[in-house]
Design a protein around this motif. Structure first.
Motif, mmCIF file in Angstrom:
data_model
loop_
_atom_site.group_PDB
_atom_site.id
_atom_site.type_symbol
_atom_site.label_atom_id
_atom_site.label_comp_id
_atom_site.label_asym_id
_atom_site.label_seq_id
_atom_site.Cartn_x
_atom_site.Cartn_y
_atom_site.Cartn_z
ATOM 1 N N ARG A 114 38.271 30.337 42.601
ATOM 2 C CA ARG A 114 37.438 29.953 43.952
ATOM 3 C C ARG A 114 37.847 31.092 45.020
ATOM 4 N NH1 ARG A 114 34.924 27.438 48.065
ATOM 5 N NH2 ARG A 114 35.738 26.753 49.843
ATOM 6 N N ASP A 115 38.891 31.626 45.093
ATOM 7 C CA ASP A 115 39.374 32.552 45.947
ATOM 8 C C ASP A 115 38.578 34.023 45.527
ATOM 9 O OD1 ASP A 115 41.100 31.192 47.312
ATOM 10 O OD2 ASP A 115 43.064 31.892 46.330
ATOM 11 N N VAL A 116 38.519 34.189 44.215
ATOM 12 C CA VAL A 116 37.894 35.296 43.850
ATOM 13 C C VAL A 116 36.491 35.404 44.205
ATOM 14 C CG1 VAL A 116 37.579 36.816 41.728
ATOM 15 C CG2 VAL A 116 39.726 35.713 41.984
ATOM 16 N N TRP A 117 35.759 34.103 43.940
ATOM 17 C CA TRP A 117 34.451 34.146 44.175
ATOM 18 C C TRP A 117 34.060 34.170 45.602
ATOM 19 C CZ3 TRP A 117 30.358 34.731 41.239
ATOM 20 C CH2 TRP A 117 30.440 34.757 39.791
ATOM 21 N N LEU A 118 35.034 33.775 46.560
ATOM 22 C CA LEU A 118 34.788 33.845 47.923
ATOM 23 C C LEU A 118 34.734 35.360 48.265
ATOM 24 C CD1 LEU A 118 36.666 30.936 49.429
ATOM 25 C CD2 LEU A 118 34.091 31.126 49.430
ATOM 26 N N VAL A 119 35.463 36.281 47.717
ATOM 27 C CA VAL A 119 35.697 37.681 48.260
ATOM 28 C C VAL A 119 34.584 38.182 47.331
ATOM 29 C CG1 VAL A 119 36.803 39.810 47.668
ATOM 30 C CG2 VAL A 119 37.936 37.667 48.153
ATOM 31 N N VAL A 120 33.915 38.085 46.187
ATOM 32 C CA VAL A 120 32.917 38.645 45.725
ATOM 33 C C VAL A 120 31.592 38.261 46.121
ATOM 34 C CG1 VAL A 120 31.633 39.091 43.528
ATOM 35 C CG2 VAL A 120 34.039 38.998 43.571
ATOM 36 N N GLY A 121 31.348 36.921 46.731
ATOM 37 C CA GLY A 121 30.232 36.442 47.211
ATOM 38 C C GLY A 121 30.053 36.876 48.700
ATOM 39 N N GLY A 122 31.113 37.613 49.435
ATOM 40 C CA GLY A 122 30.994 37.978 50.434
ATOM 41 C C GLY A 122 31.461 36.788 51.607
ATOM 42 N N GLN A 123 31.890 35.500 51.192
ATOM 43 C CA GLN A 123 32.247 34.478 52.169
ATOM 44 C C GLN A 123 33.622 34.754 52.872
ATOM 45 O OE1 GLN A 123 31.191 33.795 49.246
ATOM 46 N NE2 GLN A 123 29.127 32.470 49.438
ATOM 47 N N ASN A 124 34.311 35.479 52.124
ATOM 48 C CA ASN A 124 35.807 36.127 52.496
ATOM 49 C C ASN A 124 35.507 37.445 52.829
ATOM 50 O OD1 ASN A 124 38.278 37.132 52.723
ATOM 51 N ND2 ASN A 124 39.205 35.550 51.312
ATOM 52 N N LYS A 125 35.843 37.747 53.804
ATOM 53 C CA LYS A 125 35.595 39.546 54.425
ATOM 54 C C LYS A 125 36.704 40.219 53.802
ATOM 55 C CE LYS A 125 31.717 38.335 56.248
ATOM 56 N NZ LYS A 125 30.525 38.425 55.508
ATOM 57 N N ALA A 126 37.582 39.499 53.260
ATOM 58 C CA ALA A 126 38.650 40.443 52.590
ATOM 59 C C ALA A 126 39.428 41.507 53.594
ATOM 60 C CB ALA A 126 38.295 41.062 51.438
ATOM 61 N N ARG A 127 39.471 41.385 54.822
ATOM 62 C CA ARG A 127 40.148 42.146 55.747
ATOM 63 C C ARG A 127 41.585 42.279 55.583
ATOM 64 N NH1 ARG A 127 35.939 40.079 59.561
ATOM 65 N NH2 ARG A 127 34.174 41.532 59.237
ATOM 66 N N TYR A 128 42.308 41.086 55.191
ATOM 67 C CA TYR A 128 43.710 41.051 55.186
ATOM 68 C C TYR A 128 43.974 39.745 54.335
ATOM 69 C CZ TYR A 128 42.472 37.546 58.501
ATOM 70 O OH TYR A 128 42.248 36.430 59.128
ATOM 71 N N GLY A 129 45.473 40.030 53.851
ATOM 72 C CA GLY A 129 45.976 38.886 53.045
ATOM 73 C C GLY A 129 45.564 38.832 51.559
ATOM 74 N N ARG A 130 45.463 37.647 51.079
ATOM 75 C CA ARG A 130 45.015 37.436 49.653
ATOM 76 C C ARG A 130 43.735 38.118 49.268
ATOM 77 N NH1 ARG A 130 47.280 34.099 45.159
ATOM 78 N NH2 ARG A 130 49.073 34.171 46.501
ATOM 79 N N GLY A 131 42.844 37.682 50.364
ATOM 80 C CA GLY A 131 41.473 38.017 49.992
ATOM 81 C C GLY A 131 41.504 39.905 49.753
ATOM 82 N N HIS A 132 42.161 40.392 50.770
ATOM 83 C CA HIS A 132 42.231 41.993 50.720
ATOM 84 C C HIS A 132 42.911 42.452 49.322
ATOM 85 C CE1 HIS A 132 42.119 45.886 52.301
ATOM 86 N NE2 HIS A 132 43.418 46.141 51.875
ATOM 87 N N GLU A 133 43.840 41.731 48.936
ATOM 88 C CA GLU A 133 44.437 42.097 47.778
ATOM 89 C C GLU A 133 43.504 41.934 46.677
ATOM 90 O OE1 GLU A 133 47.917 39.992 45.535
ATOM 91 O OE2 GLU A 133 48.458 40.311 47.472
ATOM 92 N N ILE A 134 42.570 40.731 46.483
ATOM 93 C CA ILE A 134 41.683 40.648 45.433
ATOM 94 C C ILE A 134 40.655 41.575 45.313
ATOM 95 C CG2 ILE A 134 39.764 38.923 44.452
ATOM 96 C CD1 ILE A 134 41.621 36.749 45.527
ATOM 97 N N ALA A 135 40.226 42.160 46.473
ATOM 98 C CA ALA A 135 39.072 42.965 46.720
ATOM 99 C C ALA A 135 39.658 44.418 46.507
ATOM 100 C CB ALA A 135 38.734 43.102 48.373
#
Length: 58
Positions: free
Chosen positions: A31-52
């Motif tokens: 789910r965390d990966v899908w949120l990043v790829v889908g754009g719901q998580n902007k991935a500016r910091y933290g785990r989302g950024h790490e995934i991106a």
């Protein structure tokens, strides 16, 4: 240069892999990966950024 989400999905399809499997192999929740790829998580910091970064989106 960073990949777009569409190009990333194309690459996964060509290789016969899923984002969910990539997530599990790399210690993330699908789910965390899908949120990043889908754009719901902007991935500016933290785990989302790490995934991106690992996916080549940043």
């Amino acid at each position: 240069m960073a990949l777009t989400a569409e190009k990333l999905k194309e690459n996964f399809a060509k290789e016969g892999k899923t984002l969910a499997q990539w997530a599990r192999d790399n210690g993330y929740k699908p789910r965390d990966v899908w949120l990043v790829v889908g754009g719901q998580n902007k991935a500016r910091y933290g785990r989302g950024h790490e995934i991106a970064v690992k996916l080549g989106l940043k």
